[in-house]
Design a protein around this motif. Sequence first.
Motif, short mmCIF file in Angstrom:
data_model
loop_
_atom_site.label_atom_id
_atom_site.label_comp_id
_atom_site.label_asym_id
_atom_site.label_seq_id
_atom_site.Cartn_x
_atom_site.Cartn_y
_atom_site.Cartn_z
N VAL A 153 0.88 -1.16 0.03
CA VAL A 153 0.01 0.09 -0.21
C VAL A 153 1.05 1.28 -0.03
O VAL A 153 0.56 2.21 -0.74
CB VAL A 153 -0.90 -0.03 1.21
CG1 VAL A 153 -1.68 1.32 1.39
CG2 VAL A 153 -1.98 -1.08 1.13
N VAL A 154 1.89 1.09 0.81
CA VAL A 154 2.81 2.58 0.89
C VAL A 154 3.62 2.81 -0.44
O VAL A 154 3.61 3.90 -0.83
CB VAL A 154 3.92 2.24 2.01
CG1 VAL A 154 4.89 3.20 2.00
CG2 VAL A 154 3.07 2.36 3.51
N MET A 155 4.12 1.59 -1.00
CA MET A 155 4.63 1.61 -2.14
C MET A 155 3.75 2.31 -3.33
O MET A 155 4.06 3.32 -4.09
CB MET A 155 5.11 0.35 -2.82
CG MET A 155 6.33 0.35 -3.70
SD MET A 155 6.96 -1.57 -3.79
CE MET A 155 5.36 -2.09 -4.62
N ASN A 156 2.57 1.96 -3.39
CA ASN A 156 1.80 2.33 -4.36
C ASN A 156 1.16 4.03 -4.27
O ASN A 156 1.15 4.58 -5.02
CB ASN A 156 0.41 1.71 -4.43
CG ASN A 156 0.56 0.33 -4.85
OD1 ASN A 156 1.38 -0.01 -5.84
ND2 ASN A 156 -0.22 -0.71 -4.80
N MET A 157 1.20 4.02 -2.84
CA MET A 157 1.03 5.70 -2.60
C MET A 157 2.13 6.65 -2.85
O MET A 157 1.79 7.67 -3.23
CB MET A 157 0.47 5.68 -0.96
CG MET A 157 -0.74 4.94 -0.67
SD MET A 157 -1.00 5.19 1.19
CE MET A 157 -1.66 6.99 1.32
N LYS A 158 3.28 6.14 -2.82
CA LYS A 158 4.34 6.83 -3.03
C LYS A 158 4.62 7.18 -4.43
O LYS A 158 5.30 8.01 -4.79
CB LYS A 158 5.67 6.23 -2.40
CG LYS A 158 5.59 6.28 -1.00
CD LYS A 158 6.99 5.88 -0.20
CE LYS A 158 7.17 6.45 1.19
NZ LYS A 158 8.43 5.64 1.92
N ARG A 159 4.03 6.05 -5.12
CA ARG A 159 3.88 6.27 -6.71
C ARG A 159 2.85 7.22 -7.28
O ARG A 159 3.01 7.64 -8.34
CB ARG A 159 3.82 4.89 -7.43
CG ARG A 159 4.69 4.14 -7.39
CD ARG A 159 4.81 2.93 -8.31
NE ARG A 159 5.63 1.88 -8.26
CZ ARG A 159 5.30 0.73 -8.07
NH1 ARG A 159 4.08 0.36 -7.92
NH2 ARG A 159 6.01 -0.60 -7.83
N ALA A 160 1.91 7.49 -6.35
CA ALA A 160 1.01 8.51 -6.75
C ALA A 160 1.38 9.68 -7.05
O ALA A 160 2.29 10.32 -6.51
CB ALA A 160 -0.42 8.43 -6.08
N VAL A 161 0.57 10.38 -8.07
CA VAL A 161 1.01 11.83 -8.30
C VAL A 161 0.84 12.66 -7.04
O VAL A 161 1.62 13.65 -6.84
CB VAL A 161 -0.06 12.27 -9.49
CG1 VAL A 161 0.24 13.71 -9.77
CG2 VAL A 161 -0.10 11.49 -10.62
N HIS A 162 -0.29 12.62 -6.50
CA HIS A 162 -0.60 13.24 -5.01
C HIS A 162 -0.24 12.47 -3.90
O HIS A 162 -1.25 11.86 -3.46
CB HIS A 162 -1.76 13.87 -4.95
CG HIS A 162 -2.04 14.87 -6.41
ND1 HIS A 162 -1.62 16.10 -6.44
CD2 HIS A 162 -2.78 14.79 -7.45
CE1 HIS A 162 -1.85 16.63 -7.57
NE2 HIS A 162 -2.75 15.74 -8.17
N GLU A 163 1.01 12.44 -3.25
CA GLU A 163 1.00 11.59 -2.46
C GLU A 163 0.40 12.12 -0.98
O GLU A 163 0.72 13.15 -0.62
CB GLU A 163 2.37 11.10 -2.09
CG GLU A 163 3.63 11.78 -2.05
CD GLU A 163 4.80 11.26 -1.94
OE1 GLU A 163 5.37 11.14 -0.54
OE2 GLU A 163 5.43 10.70 -2.93
N ASP A 164 -0.16 11.27 -0.20
CA ASP A 164 -0.85 11.65 0.98
C ASP A 164 0.15 11.37 2.16
O ASP A 164 0.18 10.11 2.50
CB ASP A 164 -2.19 10.75 1.15
CG ASP A 164 -2.86 11.29 2.27
OD1 ASP A 164 -2.47 12.07 3.28
OD2 ASP A 164 -4.10 11.12 2.75
N ARG A 165 0.90 12.54 2.44
CA ARG A 165 2.33 11.98 3.40
C ARG A 165 1.71 11.85 4.58
O ARG A 165 2.17 10.70 5.20
CB ARG A 165 3.03 13.46 3.44
CG ARG A 165 3.62 13.65 2.17
CD ARG A 165 4.17 14.94 2.33
NE ARG A 165 5.29 15.19 1.48
CZ ARG A 165 6.60 14.59 1.45
NH1 ARG A 165 7.14 13.65 2.36
NH2 ARG A 165 7.54 14.75 0.27
N LEU A 166 0.52 12.08 5.13
CA LEU A 166 0.09 12.12 6.54
C LEU A 166 -0.41 10.47 6.60
O LEU A 166 0.00 9.64 7.39
CB LEU A 166 -1.13 12.69 6.53
CG LEU A 166 -0.98 13.42 8.26
CD1 LEU A 166 -0.49 14.45 8.29
CD2 LEU A 166 -2.56 13.67 8.63
N LYS A 167 -1.11 9.98 5.38
CA LYS A 167 -1.50 8.68 5.53
C LYS A 167 -0.33 7.57 5.37
O LYS A 167 -0.42 6.55 6.00
CB LYS A 167 -2.55 8.64 4.15
CG LYS A 167 -3.27 7.02 4.02
CD LYS A 167 -4.61 7.22 4.54
CE LYS A 167 -5.18 5.63 4.67
NZ LYS A 167 -5.72 5.49 3.37
#
Length: 227
Positions: free
Chosen positions: A197-211
């Motif tokens: 999940v973290v890996m995918n979130m870091k790849r996203a255009v707008h990464e949700d740092r808090l999440k």
Amino acid sequence: HLSKRLETVSEHVEPGSRLADIGSDHAYLPIHLAKNKQISYGVVGEVAKGPIANAINEITKENLLDLLHPRLADGLAAIKNDDRIDTITIAGMGGILISRILEQGKEKLTGRERLILQPNVGEDVVRTWLMQHQYRIKTEQILEEDHHIYEIITAVKSQQPVHYTAQQLKFGPYLLQEKSPVFIAKWLEERRQLQRVVMNMKRAVHEDRLKIQKIEQQIEEINEVVN
Ligand code: SAM
């Protein structure tokens, strides 16, 4: 034909118990206990019409209607005072639902019952409810069946306040001490999923740092236990 999961739940029921099985579905657990003469009385509670019909069918087929009492009711409303229930089993549902059933049925509990709970997920929610209502965890078990990992928690009311740490609530006070291979497997798998999940979130255009931080915190909590 009882599953290993329900077989293990049944092993926590003391001989001669007066049992209420809440959310019983086919009533396999109370039927097994009645046939093995492990209980002297049983209430079979179900909130849904299909399952209670199944339960009545199975109990009738086994000729156990004198011992097992099927009741269509929401949660602990299935229990009457003169049942003198001393053991309550709630198995095969989420921890949130189990906690809600206990919370909504609180006034039915005398404080002398042994609770045998088998949440499929959300075990921490169950442990938190138990702590907040002064129940002490007596035993915890973890087992694997058909690629699912299940936890079984038994608890009794305590005379003194009960306290568990956040780590104990999450992982289970006894399971944490024991660190069995199944326990390690469960949390390694959980960590693997969180890492993905973290890996995918870091790849996203707008990464949700808090999440991301929150999930990394969860991964850290697992690291402290499995490493
Ligand atoms: N206890 C069995 C087991 O472990 O195999 C059956 C589990 S089955 C997945 C969950 C059952 O709980 C369903 O039959 C459902 O109708 C019942 N249930 C859900 N909420 C309930 C409630 N509030 N009171 C009584 N039964 C409930």
